[in-house]
Design a protein around this motif. Structure first.
Motif, short mmCIF file in Angstrom:
data_model
loop_
_atom_site.label_atom_id
_atom_site.label_comp_id
_atom_site.label_asym_id
_atom_site.label_seq_id
_atom_site.Cartn_x
_atom_site.Cartn_y
_atom_site.Cartn_z
N LYS A 113 0.89 -1.21 0.07
CA LYS A 113 0.10 0.03 -0.10
C LYS A 113 0.92 1.46 0.06
O LYS A 113 2.18 1.32 0.53
CB LYS A 113 -0.86 0.21 1.17
N GLU A 114 0.27 2.34 -0.39
CA GLU A 114 1.26 3.71 -0.51
C GLU A 114 0.95 4.16 0.94
O GLU A 114 0.17 4.24 1.64
CB GLU A 114 0.38 4.69 -1.52
N CYS A 115 2.35 4.62 1.43
CA CYS A 115 2.27 5.27 2.67
C CYS A 115 2.73 6.59 2.65
O CYS A 115 3.90 6.91 2.12
CB CYS A 115 3.54 4.37 3.67
N ILE A 116 2.05 7.58 3.12
CA ILE A 116 2.35 8.96 3.49
C ILE A 116 2.94 9.02 4.81
O ILE A 116 2.11 8.57 5.71
CB ILE A 116 1.13 9.69 3.02
N ARG A 117 4.03 9.82 5.05
CA ARG A 117 4.57 9.70 6.52
C ARG A 117 4.28 11.27 6.90
O ARG A 117 4.53 12.20 6.12
CB ARG A 117 5.85 9.34 6.57
#
Lengths: 370, 370
Positions: A113-117
């Protein structure tokens, strides 16, 4: 070996309790350890069903929920993956303020999945306003966070996050409560957390090997739409089994015995609120000591975990020496974690520990710092 | 509770051994149960490293491999998922001949991979020629199979499968050896199995909660190319940790103590080959009894598992009555599984059980069948 001989009762050395203060695994009470000697039962037997039925309401009480509490044979990291596989559709915002929130972000990516931090420096918390700003900038379908960040001793405002998340459409809140649940207030239902989990070896003071988790109805509905969520950490599988007082697979039977005994002990000792109160008192005890001795907490005031005190060592002091000096006296505390390994120490005052034990421990730390 | 008081040694009732014959969990020897009373240690401590380093060669010996043996805190089903997430690229052929091979196929689909099935009736085995024919018809990148199908007591020719798979390009062989490993020959390296796994509560005779697994170099290389394989069952993570004698996450410490004691016991009793020999003798003991009493095995001759004897009950007999009659005498055996629940019984003669115990058990079954 004669096959059917009854082995007689004999003396077993039960270990000492009260000198082991790691931030997990934490000390396990002898009565709980002894529960693990019970013989096996079949996991599809009526004995197992009775065991699971008996603990279900007690689990609900400590997790502050009317929903089924999942018990899995896994470390808490497995339920972190459960949160991601069942709760993240395409993209999550990961609040990162330490090693375990970093792990949560890593698992989002590891599950494809795409992870924005959203990162803050070690020892800091992410405030609800910062979450709101991030969500406005970045459409995501889930937020991952750690309530009590075990690596830095920071307690975050998860109730505040839950309020913020409600302002956005279709965003689930996934919460690592590994060192907060059963150690400080985690209001699963009242705060409307979508997935919250802990491990057995923290404030529950059991041996490691079990994880507990609660999924909201919103999360269950999300899970149903997610293919590729697998079997071992499938929320739908857990929901179906748990509501029938069945395990999903062969469970760690001995650890369930320990859980049963510990839940009874907790009830006897005044329930979850008595437990919070004792943990609160332990945190305040360390705070008072730190103020007297000029040893600073890593987190700012008001953001101290109730279960893990992370203390900055004075200039020139090394965690190895402090931990080593305690070890020589038979006491175990934790060094710092990751980048903070040398410069901080961590006292895991959770589970069945007491203020009295801290009264004994803290002067020893004081001596080691002289 | 005084914090630092040493709790004195006292008498603990150690349970009886030798009357519990489920096909898992199986009876656990008192010495192994007692190991679980040991106090906690940190999972990043030198004590843990020493424990893992000490058991590593013994694990290699029982799994017949020079490669690292992974020990996970999970039921064996977790390692089944590990096999799929790390070993199947797009499409697997699943050999289905019972409930556990069915589960393996189900996990292929649950992980979002395409599953082609080769089914045979319950009680049958899939022969290597059938596998060859299926692979010729259907290009796949992995094969899933169960060595000893616990639900039917069928032992399949995994060595033969391994020979067949070599005839095809880039096909990995993923093997559930849950009730075969440590109970009958599983030659991980010699047969060149790509992934093979078992659970602690079967022929190892530990409490449930741990899985053991071995990955070939071919599987490791495949895993590296697969994104979305997650973290908890990541072969690369296990490989890195295991080669450094580290756990991947907080492990079930108490169960590792039990494993350490059991591996030492197994060595003392002649190692893995002595264990196979004892299991072989137990299987032959049941075979001799079944021939004498006209009670037929479900599988054909030559395909009997060495650890689980699945017997067809005579017309008009119900498993519930037989299991119940034994229960009244303090003995536990298994009913059939799934569609075979009523018409078969299963004797789990694995782990630390003996022929002498079967000598005591079998006449009781005979009486129940009269």
């Amino acid at each position: 070996m004669t096959s059917t001989a009854s082995v007689p009762t004999h003396a077993v050395a039960v270990p000492t309790f009260g000198k082991f203060f790691l931030p997990g695994p934490t000390d396990v009470h002898p009565e709980v350890l002894e529960a693990m000697i019970r013989p096996m039962i079949g996991h599809r037997s009526s004995s197992m069903e009775k065991l699971l039925q008996g603990i279900a309401p007690k689990l609900g009480a400590i997790c502050r929920t009317a929903r089924p509490v999942f018990v899995g044979t896994t470390s808490a990291t497995g339920f972190m993956e459960m949160a991601v596989r069942n709760g993240v559709r395409h993209r999550a915002l990961s609040l990162v303020n330490g090693a375990f929130s970093e792990r949560f972000a890593g698992i989002v990516a590891a599950c494809g999945k795409e992870c924005i931090r959203l990162d803050v420096p070690l020892g800091s918390a992410i405030e609800p306003d910062m979450l709101r700003d991030a969500l406005k900038r970045t459409p995501v379908d889930a937020v991952t966070c750690v309530h009590s960040e075990t690596s830095t001793g920071v307690l975050q405002d998860v109730a505040g996050y839950a309020e913020v998340v409600k302002e956005f459409d279709d965003v689930l809140l996934l919460v690592d409560a590994v060192t907060s649940m059963c150690g400080s207030p985690v209001e699963t239902d009242a705060w409307k957390l979508d997935f919250v989990f802990t491990g057995s070896q923290k404030a529950l003071a059991l041996p490691p090997g079990l994880a507990l988790g609660v999924a909201s109805e919103r999360l269950v509905n999300r899970a149903k739409t997610l293919e590729e969520r697998g079997a071992y950490f499938d929320v739908i599988g857990f929901l179906n089994a748990t509501t029938k007082f069945q395990p999903t697979n062969t469970p760690a039977v001995s650890l369930l015995y320990a859980l049963e005994v510990q839940l009874a002990r907790m009830e006897r000792e005044g329930g979850i609120e008595a437990r919070w109160k004792r943990h609160d008192a332990m945190r305040r005890r360390v705070e008072a000591w730190s103020a007297e001795h000029g040893v600073k907490f890593l987190p700012r005031e008001g953001r101290h975990s109730w279960t893990v005190s992370c203390l900055r060592l004075p200039e020139g002091k090394h965690s190895k020496d402090v931990v080593g000096a305690l070890k020589q006296q038979g006491w175990t505390i934790g060094a710092g974690y990751g980048a903070l390994k040398d410069s901080t120490i961590r006292i895991g005052h959770m589970g069945d520990h007491t203020v009295a034990a801290l009264d004994d421990l803290l002067p020893r730390i004081g001596q080691a710092l002289e």
